[in-house]
Design an enzyme around this catalytic site. Structure first.
Site, short mmCIF file in Angstrom:
data_model
loop_
_atom_site.label_atom_id
_atom_site.label_comp_id
_atom_site.label_asym_id
_atom_site.label_seq_id
_atom_site.Cartn_x
_atom_site.Cartn_y
_atom_site.Cartn_z
N GLU A 24 -48.03 -19.78 73.32
CA GLU A 24 -47.58 -20.41 72.07
C GLU A 24 -47.78 -21.92 72.13
OE1 GLU A 24 -43.44 -19.29 72.04
OE2 GLU A 24 -43.84 -17.21 71.49
N GLY B 67 -48.43 -25.65 71.00
CA GLY B 67 -48.31 -26.41 69.77
C GLY B 67 -48.90 -27.80 69.98
N ARG C 163 -40.69 -39.36 66.36
CA ARG C 163 -40.73 -39.15 67.81
C ARG C 163 -40.22 -40.34 68.63
NH1 ARG C 163 -44.64 -38.36 70.50
NH2 ARG C 163 -43.69 -36.81 71.87
N CYS D 278 -33.59 -48.89 57.06
CA CYS D 278 -32.38 -49.64 57.41
C CYS D 278 -31.67 -48.98 58.58
CB CYS D 278 -31.48 -49.73 56.20
SG CYS D 278 -32.35 -50.44 54.82
C1 LIG Z 1 -41.74 -25.55 70.07
C2 LIG Z 1 -42.09 -24.22 70.61
C3 LIG Z 1 -43.37 -23.97 71.12
C4 LIG Z 1 -44.44 -25.02 71.20
O1 LIG Z 1 -44.16 -26.01 72.14
P1 LIG Z 1 -45.26 -27.13 72.50
O2 LIG Z 1 -44.58 -27.98 73.48
O3 LIG Z 1 -45.57 -27.84 71.24
O4 LIG Z 1 -46.44 -26.41 73.06
C5 LIG Z 1 -43.65 -22.70 71.55
N1 LIG Z 1 -42.73 -21.71 71.52
C6 LIG Z 1 -41.48 -21.91 71.04
C7 LIG Z 1 -40.52 -20.80 71.02
C8 LIG Z 1 -41.13 -23.17 70.57
O5 LIG Z 1 -39.89 -23.37 70.12
#
Ligand SMILES: *Cc1c(COP(=O)(O)O)cnc(C)c1O
Length: 421
Positions: free
Chosen positions: A275, A277, A314, A346
């Site tokens: 997964e 991101g 961030r 602000c």
């Molecule tokens: C946020 C998240 C990701 C992705 O994390 P990255 O650090 O962006 O790779 C994958 N799985 C779950 C369950 C998440 O909450």
């Protein structure tokens, strides 16, 4: 290879000068590079060639449907954490059988939508959620495929707020309850056990916590199989870190991560699910912004830019570092200055960086914040009634606005004054 680079002294996104996008679309704006998304996706996916693997892009990192469609074309699946993200993934053309649904607080309505779509599986995070999913599935005459997200009690992640795999975190089934959770799931008629899931944190710059988590889950898979459960998939979550340019951290390249996963899971006989991101989206986007004012303070100079913490949270939320560069490269005789780079909001927290050395800048100059493709636009808000900023996708010498800037009138339209006033 970078796709945000200087050509003849000015910064481009692929073959498009950023200055021309600023002229057309205005600032601030997010600019994404298709070539970078494609490259990151293929580098990641290629590191698992030869094994049974699904790359389920974590939609929350950057959820624009044009980005999801770009990745769908490359064969990506999706990891979604809400009904809204599920709708995005489906609209973008990600097939339901490549979608996994994560998150600690799924509602029955969200479960229903996901069951109707026929997603690959639910990553279940608690027993009450399991029971609600069972009831929801039975009421639809369906069977919900599940993995439990287990909490392996491993320390990982670049900041306290993005560490998720420790026992004090809200995520996952407590390690010592994992086997009994599977035993309960096996008794429910609306549930089918298919796998195990973990996600230990984000911006992880070292393979050791991943190795520890994989070894622990490997042991768990053996115990679960001994208990009679069928475990076909092992979802190892996301979390691989990326370089942000602050030099004190160098995350392992995806190829090393992939080789490590292959080595440690070779004997498990499972389909791997990933997964990612940030690794896909982070360095595929920049925040293009303009210097409003250079302000002299008592003991420092402030660069007040037209982007703020509502556009990119961030730095305020995670103390995150972003490289900052001028769109027009400094000439040969430039002077170096030290700035606090701040937004117009602000709040003192509306600070992108303190005491950053960079070539001296003037009112009206364009600058970019690099590595803003993940958790940038996706986490933005309209605080201070600042409209969400546009997102622009570049591909070669083309670009398109993939999210428009709403007007203030658009924002006010969603509110109303009750008739007693
Ligand atoms: C946020 C998240 C990701 C992705 O994390 P990255 O650090 O962006 O790779 C994958 N799985 C779950 C369950 C998440 O909450």
């Amino acid at each position: 290879m970078r796709h945000f680079d200087y050509k003849n002294g000015e910064l481009y996104a692929e073959n498009v000068p950023l200055r021309s996008i600023a002229d057309k679309v205005g600032t601030p704006a997010y600019i994404y590079s298709t070539a970078t998304f494609e490259r990151h996706y293929s580098v990641f996916a290629d590191s698992f060639s030869g094994i049974d693997a699904l790359v389920a892009y974590s939609v929350k990192a950057n959820s624009n449907i044009a980005i999801l469609a770009t990745l769908a074309k490359m064969g990506a699946g999706a990891d979604v954490v809400s009904g809204g993200e599920l709708a995005r993934a489906l609209v973008a053309g990600i097939p339901a059988h490549k979608i996994v649904f994560s998150g600690v607080g799924k509602t029955s309505a969200e479960m229903r939508d996901a069951l109707k779509a026929g997603i690959r599986l639910f990553n279940v995070e608690s027993l009450p959620e399991l029971r609600l999913l069972n009831q929801t599935a039975l009421s639809m005459n369906k069977i919900a495929p599940i993995a439990f997200r287990v909490n392996p009690d491993v320390t990982a992640g670049g900041h306290d707020k993005i560490s998720t795999g420790k026992k004090e975190n809200k995520f996952g089934i407590a390690w010592k309850h994992a086997q009994s959770a599977y035993a309960e799931a096996a008794r429910l008629k609306g549930i089918k056990i298919v796998g195990v899931d973990v996600h230990i944190g984000s911006q992880i710059d070292d393979l050791a916590p991943f190795e520890k988590a994989i070894e622990k889950v490997g042991e768990l898979i053996k115990r679960l199989r001994a208990d009679g459960h069928t475990i076909q998939s092992f979802d190892i979550g996301g979390g691989l870190g990326i370089p942000y340019g602050d030099n004190n951290k160098t995350p392992p390249p995806p190829a090393e991560y992939g080789a490590m996963v292959k080595r440690l899971t070779a004997s498990l006989d499972v389909e791997m699910i990933f997964e990612p991101g940030r690794m896909i989206a982070g360095n595929a986007g920049i925040l293009l912004t303009k210097v409003l004012y250079v302000k002299e303070g008592e003991d420092r100079n402030f660069l007040i830019i037209d982007a703020a913490m509502n556009d990119l949270i961030r730095p305020a939320l995670y103390d995150a570092y972003h490289d900052i560069e001028p769109v027009i490269a400094a000439g040969p005789n430039f002077t170096q200055e030290t700035y606090d780079v701040v937004g117009p909001i602000c709040e003192s927290g509306d600070t992108f960086t303190k005491s950053r050395e960079m070539p001296s800048l003037n009112d009206g100059d364009l600058v970019v914040l690099h590595s803003a493709g993940a958790y940038g636009a996706a986490q933005s808000s309209q605080y201070n009634t600042r409209p969400l900023i546009p997102e622009v996708l570049v591909s070669g010498d083309k670009y398109a606005v993939i999210r428009e800037r709403p007007s203030v009138a658009d924002i006010l339209k969603t509110e109303s004054i009750p008739d007693w006033l």
